[in-house]
Design an enzyme around this catalytic site. Structure first.
Site, PDB file in Angstrom:
ATOM      1  N   SER A   1       1.352  -1.110  -0.093  1.00 19.94           N
ATOM      2  CA  SER A   1       0.258  -0.190   0.051  1.00 19.94           C
ATOM      3  C   SER A   1       0.648   1.013  -0.220  1.00 19.94           C
ATOM      4  O   SER A   1       2.234   1.598   0.671  1.00 19.94           O
ATOM      5  CB  SER A   1      -1.545  -0.002   1.026  1.00 19.94           C
ATOM      6  N   LYS A   2       0.042   2.199  -0.307  1.00 18.70           N
ATOM      7  CA  LYS A   2       0.908   3.786  -1.132  1.00 18.70           C
ATOM      8  C   LYS A   2       1.437   3.886   0.460  1.00 18.70           C
ATOM      9  O   LYS A   2       2.658   4.326   0.684  1.00 18.70           O
ATOM     10  CB  LYS A   2      -0.226   4.521  -1.295  1.00 18.70           C
ATOM     11  N   ARG A   3       1.044   3.548   2.209  1.00 18.00           N
ATOM     12  CA  ARG A   3       0.909   4.633   3.720  1.00 18.00           C
ATOM     13  C   ARG A   3       1.998   4.122   3.656  1.00 18.00           C
ATOM     14  O   ARG A   3       2.487   4.464   4.502  1.00 18.00           O
ATOM     15  CB  ARG A   3      -0.391   3.730   4.059  1.00 18.00           C
TER      16      ARG A   3
ATOM     17  N   GLY B   1       4.939   2.786   0.986  1.00 18.07           N
ATOM     18  CA  GLY B   1       6.638   3.754   0.862  1.00 18.07           C
ATOM     19  C   GLY B   1       5.591   3.723  -0.725  1.00 18.07           C
ATOM     20  O   GLY B   1       4.922   3.863  -1.198  1.00 18.07           O
TER      21      GLY B   1
END
Ligand code: GLU
Length: 485
Positions: free
Chosen positions: A256-258, A260
């Site tokens: 997930s974007k959270r 990286g």
């Protein structure tokens, strides 16, 4: 039959690294078999369309060298296949499915469907289209259906899933899969606005584009029984399926974007080498035999086999990517220094620095082990290109009363050296003689010499640094430092 595969992203945002992996596996599989790789933009869900995403997908793939073998003409241009260009086709096939008795008209409104779901929820049953109680071709009968159609009543086309029996298919990576028909929903194929859903467009395209292997992410596995039923309904042979494992964060949750960067362009912009990045991406789920990890694209084409793709999720490990990048850095330093110089020069120019390719190449050689990305060289190594800026804290920690005398002594030694024969060994020999003659050790001069020549506390070995700067620049730097005291 020759292999034909497709990468079929929806233009809902940037190219995700998972999408890049899917594209890469499709591409390698096609090339391995001398087949064809195509790019198809699945944009039937216009509500999720994100401006600019097609350009991002196409340019990221181009950077990766994953170029489609076919580019249909679109208007005056050539580009990927785009589903919104083909909506007439899907409508015609939806009609065909109704004629074959495998599809039907349904007239339910959004409110009616909501109520149905609420009833199902209250009764504790899984939400599914309830063909027997809703307003559709079967409950209304042929005449009423025709009347409503003639009136222009909004109608969707749904897929008629058998009530009993099983859907069976084989997945190259996961083996045989069996799903009871009762678990498959009567999926909408054509919405009441006449736009197809993903399922219909995907199956019609894979068939009409003669796709032999559908290689896609695991998240599409639950859709596959519907697709298999559609192929059966049309009387078409289904392609072979291969569902790739999920990409995971190091803590094993879904990538997930959270935690990286997940957009391919982030890694491109940071300056990862194309070959290193692809080499890293290909190992996320594919395990060639043996311990080997470094593969060129040609080698990947030769080695790649779907049968060697794992079922288990693959961890996207940034440390491994950094390691991979440094492996490539090392090998370029030996085999293709020019390539590195080419990448560094623009970053220097941006900072107003002009330097010869030869000198930049020397600095790359000197500093490459101290950086992960080649784009870091200009920042980390700026002291090799411009007058050093003295790190006062470092100075305070290493400076002693006799430091200036020692530096003056070294300056005299350097002045005596031949500028034409000025290298690591000549510099080293001269300075070590000076150190010995004065009853010192290298550690007595290391830091202050570094301070005088580079201004910084960290950097490459001092003898190499001085040798690469050359006699004139070294003398100039030390004089300038002494004058500033
Ligand atoms: N359009 C789907 C996506 O965005 C493609 C799924 C498939 O490859 O069939 O990933």
């Amino acid at each position: 039959m020759s292999v034909r595969v497709r990468f079929a992203p929806s233009p809902t945002g940037y190219l995700h690294v998972g999408g890049l992996r899917t594209a890469l596996y499709n591409y390698l599989f096609a090339k391995h078999h001398g087949g064809t790789f195509i790019l198809r933009i699945e944009d039937t869900d216009q509500t999720r369309y994100v401006e600019g995403s097609v350009d991002d997908i196409v340019s990221s793939l181009e950077w990766a060298g994953i170029v489609p073998d076919e580019s249909p003409q679109r208007g005056g241009d050539y580009g990927p296949y785009v589903q919104s260009d083909r909506t007439d086709l899907y409508r015609a096939y939806a009609k065909e499915l109704i004629e074959k008795g495998m599809g039907y008209y349904a007239f339910d409104t959004a409110e009616e469907l909501d109520r149905m779901r609420e009833r199902q929820k209250a009764a504790g049953i899984a939400p599914r289209y309830d063909r027997s109680s809703m307003r559709n071709q079967f409950t209304l009968g042929p005449e009423e259906t025709q009347r409503l159609l003639d009136l222009g009543e909004p109608a969707a086309v749904r897929m008629k899933v058998p009530i009993t029996g099983e859907v069976k298919f084989h997945d190259v990576i996961r083996g045989n899969i069996v799903v009871p028909c009762k678990d498959v929903d009567d999926q909408i194929l054509l919405k009441s606005d006449n736009f197809p859903t993903y399922h219909l467009a995907n199956v019609v395209d894979d068939h009409t584009m003669a796709i032999t292997h559908v290689i896609r992410g695991e998240e599409w596995l639950p859709s596959t029984p519907k697709h298999v039923l559609l192929y059966e309904g049309f009387g078409w042979e289904a392609p072979k399926f291969a569902h790739l494992p999920l990409l995971l964060n190091p803590d094993k949750t879904k990538l997930s974007k959270r935690q990286g960067d997940v957009a391919t362009h982030d890694y491109i912009n940071k300056g990862y080498f194309q070959e290193a990045f692809l080499n890293f991406i290909v190992l996320l789920g594919w395990n060639p035999s043996g311990e080997r990890e470094i593969y060129s694209i040609d080698e990947l084409v030769k080695e790649f086999q779907l049968e060697h793709v794992n079922k288990a999720g693959a961890v996207f490990d940034l440390k491994k990517l950094e390691w991979m990048n440094s492996q490539y850095m090392k090998s370029y330093v030996t085999n293709n220094l020019g390539y590195l110089v080419e990448q560094v020069q623009p970053t220097l120019r941006q900072r107003g620095v002009t330097a010869s390719d030869e000198y930049v190449g020397n600095v790359v050689q000197l500093l490459h082990e101290r950086i992960t990305l080649i784009t870091e060289l200009a920042d980390f190594g700026m002291y090799m290109f411009t007058d050093p800026v003295i790190d006062e804290e470092f100075k305070a920690s290493v400076w002693k009363d006799n430091s200036a005398d020692i530096i003056r002594g070294i300056l005299d030694v350097i002045r005596t050296l031949d500028a034409e024969n000025f290298n690591h060994d000549t510099v080293h020999n001269a300075i070590s003689t000076y150190v010995k003659d004065n009853g010192m050790k290298f550690k007595d001069i290391g830091n202050i010499l570094r301070l005088a020549v580079t201004g910084k506390s960290v950097g490459a070995g001092m003898m190499d640094t001085i040798a690469i700067l050359g006699k004139d620049a070294s003398v100039y730097r030390i004089e300038r430092f002494l004058n500033s005291l």
